[in-house]
Design an enzyme around this catalytic site. Structure first.
Site, PDB file in Angstrom:
ATOM      1  N   ASP A  54       0.908  -1.326  -0.043  1.00  0.00           N
ATOM      2  CA  ASP A  54      -0.160   0.071   0.067  1.00  0.00           C
ATOM      3  C   ASP A  54       0.851   1.357  -0.009  1.00  0.00           C
ATOM      4  O   ASP A  54       1.202   1.839   0.946  1.00  0.00           O
ATOM      5  CB  ASP A  54      -0.893  -0.139   1.180  1.00  0.00           C
ATOM      6  CG  ASP A  54      -1.863   1.229   1.387  1.00  0.00           C
ATOM      7  OD1 ASP A  54      -2.139   1.793   0.437  1.00  0.00           O
ATOM      8  OD2 ASP A  54      -2.199   1.397   2.596  1.00  0.00           O
TER       9      ASP A  54
HETATM   10  C1  SPV Z   1      -6.765   1.879   4.251  1.00  0.00           C
HETATM   11  O1  SPV Z   1      -7.683   1.150   4.664  1.00  0.00           O
HETATM   12  O2  SPV Z   1      -6.226   2.011   3.267  1.00  0.00           O
HETATM   13  C2  SPV Z   1      -6.446   3.185   5.009  1.00  0.00           C
HETATM   14  C3  SPV Z   1      -6.599   2.871   6.455  1.00  0.00           C
HETATM   15  O3  SPV Z   1      -5.941   4.047   4.494  1.00  0.00           O
HETATM   16  S1  SPV Z   1      -5.067   2.453   7.049  1.00  0.00           S
HETATM   17  O4  SPV Z   1      -4.917   1.103   6.358  1.00  0.00           O
HETATM   18  O5  SPV Z   1      -5.303   2.204   8.571  1.00  0.00           O
HETATM   19  O6  SPV Z   1      -4.118   3.731   6.840  1.00  0.00           O
HETATM   20 MG    MG Z   2      -5.144   4.106   2.758  1.00  0.00          MG
END
Ligand code: SPV
Ligand code: MG
Length: 554
Positions: A54
């Site tokens: 991510d």
């Molecule tokens: C996501 O779900 O991608 C978020 C929340 O941005 S977190 O992963 O907690 O950053």
């Molecule tokens: Mg996110």
């Protein structure tokens, strides 16, 4: 109503809104089914579903596509995690145009530099963009949106980056003042003190607060709402639960090497069909596609135990007897399919587990030993709601007989072999045949010709005197929707009122199919005889079975 409007209405309602993270149409749909009022198109989940970090690895188009899938598969609003807006304020403008056009209710943008890093990854380089830059992106987003209901959530990562509470508050205020509809304060602390402290000091009451309790997981929605949060996001539990389930199932499968080993770990196929809308598709096929099938369901009675073929039928019900490499049932289904009848239901009873055919629905008469055909047929009552074909499970017949029956316009039609009496079927130790007399039959001895006007059945049953019979019931019948309704109404009424003998049976439970047909006739229904001349075989005895072997070509 637009989804953006829906979200506005949720916001206007007292109490917290809880939304659930998703990564595609299916997870979104399950989230809606579970009762969540909105979806979070989570960058974390969507990235994980591509098996990439991510970290702005996926493009906007890929993230948008995932958000669209969940938006299209549900009726609840989607809030899309747009990371840092995929670049600077200019990128944000296109981002808002595209997400709004796709029907997404709101987007969320965080003040990470591009490329971002997931808030929870430990030991990665983390940097925030200047507050003015992020405030500029918020202004760009608000200036771009067309629908006033569309919302822009500004998120600060100041606590995540370790820049402290004052920085976090300063940034939150700046984003609220830039026009953000909500402010998300993110934290990776194990307890909720940080976010609660933020909420306590929050001084922009017209800009509601959002939080993501992933790490402070012991804190309830109620506690967070009391602390001042309006929107609470369970961000990543759909993908994390699916990873757990997939890992367990697949490792078990690899170890056990048969699919039955994971039955308790997987949903039945029907659950998948329900989620993807197979019923709707079927309805649409019926409504919009030229029909190849005559639109009838075939119901095959295969419940009874046969004495005439013991010991062949010791382990097998009669319809499963093999004739030159195919069972009687398979041969029936071949003919049905050849005539376009693809919808098949089988009523099982005796040795039911031995009845195996693909693409059929099964109904069970577990009382087969003390009941008869009428009772078996109504085990499949669900199938009797529209036009249906009725078949004994122990007959073989020419395709032309079925074609003729399917063409019958009558509400109730039964196939009658008019050759009865002429040819002298082998009678030794077979049960009495089901004979038929016709209302307007020609003189006896007059050779039947196919082109004559249709006949109505007067009587059908085993106790008809052979000399007065005009033919033999073949074990094939068809009911129109109206005929099916007459039959089911009749049976449900009889089930309430019928005591004692019923036509040739000593009770309704022991009634044969022909007893039901006779009842319909007696109640005034017209039952049409579909005349055929030989071309069928009932497998009742060893002679029949041997004859079938001799007659059927490889
Ligand atoms: C996501 O779900 O991608 C978020 C929340 O941005 S977190 O992963 O907690 O950053
Ligand atoms: Mg996110």
């Amino acid at each position: 109503m637009t989804k953006a409007r829906k979200l506005r209405e949720l916001m206007a309602r007292p109490g917290p809104i809880v939304i659930i993270g998703a990564h595609n149409g299916l997870s979104g749909k399950i989230g809606e089914e579970a009762g969540f009022e909105g979806l979070w198109a989570s960058g974390f989940e969507i990235s994980a579903s591509y098996a990439v970090p991510d970290a702005n690895i996926l493009t906007m188009a890929e993230n948008l596509h995932a958000a669209q899938m969940m938006n299209n598969s549900t009726s609840i609003p989607v809030i899309a995690d747009c990371d840092n807006g995929y670049g600077n304020a200019i990128n944000v403008i296109r981002c808002v145009e595209e997400y709004e056009r796709a029907g997404i209710a709101a987007i969320c943008m965080e003040d990470n530099v591009f490329p971002k890093r997931c808030s929870f990854y430990a030991g990665v380089k983390r940097e925030l963009s200047p507050v003015e830059e992020h405030a500029g992106k918020i202004r760009a987003a608000k200036a771009t949106q067309k629908n006033p209901d569309f919302m822009v959530i500004a998120r600060t990562e100041a606590l995540i980056a370790g820049w402290g509470m004052e920085e976090a508050l300063m940034r939150g205020r700046a984003y609220a003042d830039a026009g953000a509809d909500m402010v998300l304060i993110h934290s990776k602390s194990k307890d909720p003190d940080e976010v609660i402290s933020f909420a306590r000091q929050w001084d922009r009451p017209s800009t509601p607060l959002v939080c993501v309790p992933t790490i402070y997981k012991g804190t309830t929605v109620d506690q967070l709402h009391k602390a001042g949060f309006k929107l609470i996001i369970f961000a990543n539990h759909a993908i994390r639960s699916s990873i757990k389930a997939m890992t367990e199932t697949l490792t078990t499968l690899k170890r056990e090497m048969y699919t039955g080993s994971v039955e308790d770990k997987v949903v039945p196929l029907d659950r998948v069909y329900q989620l993807v809308g197979v019923d709707k598709m079927k309805t649409e096929e019926g409504a919009f596609m030229p029909s190849e099938s005559p639109g009838v369901t075939a119901i095959i009675l295969a419940a009874g135990q046969s004495q005439g073929l013991l010991p062949l039928t010791e382990e097998l019900p009669k319809p499963m007897l093999d004739i030159k490499g195919k069972t009687i049932l398979e041969r029936q289904i071949d003919v049905l399919n050849a005539c376009g009848v693809k919808d098949v239901a089988v009523v099982r009873g005796y040795k039911k587990d031995a009845i195996k055919i693909p693409n059929a629905r099964f109904y069970d008469n577990d009382e087969f030993a003390t009941t008869n055909e009428a009772f078996s047929l109504f085990r499949a009552a669900k199938e009797l709601k529209g036009p249906f074909l009725f078949l004994y499970g122990d007959i073989l017949f020419e395709r032309s007989h079925l074609e003729k029956l399917l063409k019958s316009p009558a509400d109730v039609s039964i196939v009658v072999d008019r050759a009865y009496g002429e040819t002298g079927r082998p009678e030794s130790n077979r049960g009495a045949p089901d004979l038929v007399t016709l209302k307007d039959a020609q003189e006896s001895g007059y050779r039947f010709l196919g082109a004559e006007a249709p006949h109505q059945v007067a009587k059908v049953g085993r106790t008809i005197a052979p000399a007065s019979a005009n033919g033999e019931f073949v074990g094939m019948a068809m009911f129109s929707a109206k005929g099916a309704r007459a039959l089911t109404d009749c049976y449900s009424q009889l089930s309430e009122t019928q005591k004692g003998a019923f036509h040739e049976a000593d009770s309704l439970r022991n009634a044969s199919f022909t007893d039901l047909v006779q009842e319909l006739i007696d109640r005034g229904s017209e039952v049409r005889a579909i005349d055929v001349y030989k071309g069928w075989l009932e497998i009742d005895t060893f002679e029949d079975y041997r004859r079938a072997w001799a007659l059927i070509k490889e």
